[in-house]
Design a protein around this motif. Structure first.
Motif, short mmCIF file in Angstrom:
data_model
loop_
_atom_site.label_atom_id
_atom_site.label_comp_id
_atom_site.label_asym_id
_atom_site.label_seq_id
_atom_site.Cartn_x
_atom_site.Cartn_y
_atom_site.Cartn_z
N PRO A 33 -14.34 -5.08 4.70
CA PRO A 33 -14.53 -6.47 6.02
C PRO A 33 -14.80 -7.59 5.12
O PRO A 33 -14.38 -8.73 5.57
CB PRO A 33 -15.16 -5.92 7.16
CG PRO A 33 -15.02 -4.48 7.09
CD PRO A 33 -15.09 -4.16 5.66
N LEU A 34 -15.91 -7.37 4.14
CA LEU A 34 -16.31 -8.52 3.50
C LEU A 34 -15.17 -9.23 2.54
O LEU A 34 -15.13 -10.44 2.59
CB LEU A 34 -17.66 -8.09 2.82
CG LEU A 34 -18.90 -7.93 3.42
CD1 LEU A 34 -20.03 -7.49 2.63
CD2 LEU A 34 -19.35 -9.59 4.04
N VAL A 35 -14.61 -8.20 1.83
CA VAL A 35 -13.77 -8.71 0.86
C VAL A 35 -12.44 -9.46 1.84
O VAL A 35 -11.76 -10.42 1.52
CB VAL A 35 -12.88 -7.46 0.19
CG1 VAL A 35 -11.68 -7.97 -0.64
CG2 VAL A 35 -14.17 -7.17 -0.77
N GLY A 36 -11.89 -8.81 2.92
CA GLY A 36 -11.05 -9.23 3.70
C GLY A 36 -11.57 -10.66 4.16
O GLY A 36 -10.51 -11.68 4.32
N GLY A 50 -8.16 -6.77 8.32
CA GLY A 50 -9.65 -6.10 8.06
C GLY A 50 -10.64 -7.38 7.45
O GLY A 50 -10.48 -7.57 6.42
N THR A 51 -11.27 -7.94 8.51
CA THR A 51 -12.48 -8.87 8.26
C THR A 51 -13.56 -8.55 9.03
O THR A 51 -13.47 -7.61 9.93
CB THR A 51 -11.87 -10.30 8.85
OG1 THR A 51 -11.56 -10.35 10.19
CG2 THR A 51 -10.75 -10.61 8.03
N LEU A 52 -14.50 -9.16 8.68
CA LEU A 52 -15.78 -8.87 9.50
C LEU A 52 -15.67 -9.08 11.16
O LEU A 52 -16.08 -8.30 12.12
CB LEU A 52 -17.15 -9.91 9.17
CG LEU A 52 -17.71 -9.66 7.66
CD1 LEU A 52 -18.54 -10.63 7.27
CD2 LEU A 52 -18.19 -8.00 7.65
N SER A 53 -14.80 -10.04 11.39
CA SER A 53 -14.70 -10.36 12.84
C SER A 53 -13.70 -9.49 13.50
O SER A 53 -13.62 -9.18 14.67
CB SER A 53 -14.32 -11.65 13.12
OG SER A 53 -13.00 -12.13 12.37
N GLU A 54 -12.60 -8.88 12.54
CA GLU A 54 -11.74 -7.97 13.12
C GLU A 54 -11.34 -6.76 12.13
O GLU A 54 -10.53 -6.83 11.45
CB GLU A 54 -10.35 -8.83 13.23
CG GLU A 54 -10.20 -9.71 14.31
CD GLU A 54 -8.78 -10.34 14.44
OE1 GLU A 54 -7.99 -9.50 14.42
OE2 GLU A 54 -8.91 -11.79 14.74
#
Length: 169
Positions: A33-36, A50-54
């Motif tokens: 998620p950090l990379v996203g 795929g992110t920290l928020s989603e």
């Protein structure tokens, strides 16, 4: 590694999709998620899941894979995930062709993902308590790996675009 990834991207006519797997609820597993999130902060012309928020994690992976198939029937899925390894492998990044099974180290049965994948070793594998290894991973290690990985991927996409433009001129 950027050149190797750029070469791979150039060979495909499919649209690139980044699938960054992990959870923000575990330090070691937050790599994807950090990379996203970092990829979305750059002006890249590719879709990022795929992110920290989603985040894309064990509970929603199958749903996200169906969404990718529905939106982008002919896509090249580049999966990104954290992994555990031997102590001497910590902070290593591996790029491979083919799919992999996320959650393998923590004994989860999930679908194989990716046409290509990039994995970063965030901590050592404790064979008896792998979840403990992920949860006790240093955030500094994960952040450095995420920044380095994002830089590799941004450079690769830029190299691929430049080389594609040169080839079409």
């Amino acid at each position: 590694m950027s050149k190797q990834i750029a070469h791979t991207l150039r060979l495909s006519s499919k649209e690139l999709v980044f699938l960054c797997i992990g959870s923000d609820r575990s330090t070691g597993d937050s790599f994807g998620p950090l990379v996203g999130t970092m990829l979305k902060e750059h002006p890249i012309p590719y879709q990022v899941f795929g992110t920290l928020s989603e985040p894309v994690h064990a509970q929603n992976l199958k749903i996200v894979l169906k969404e990718i198939q529905k939106k982008k029937l002919d896509s090249l899925v580049f999966a990104i995930d954290a992994c555990l390894g031997d102590p001497h492998q910590i902070e290593s990044i591996y790029f491979n062709e083919g799919s992999f099974c996320p959650g393998n180290a923590v004994h989860q049965t999930l679908p194989e993902v990716g046409d290509y994948h990039l994995k970063a070793v965030v901590n050592h594998l404790d064979p008896f308590f792998p979840v403990h290894s992920l949860n006790n991973t240093r955030l500094d290690t994960v952040m450095r790996l995420a920044k380095r990985t994002t830089s590799i991927l941004i450079n690769a996409t830029q190299l691929s675009n430049i080389e594609n433009e040169s080839a079409s001129s």
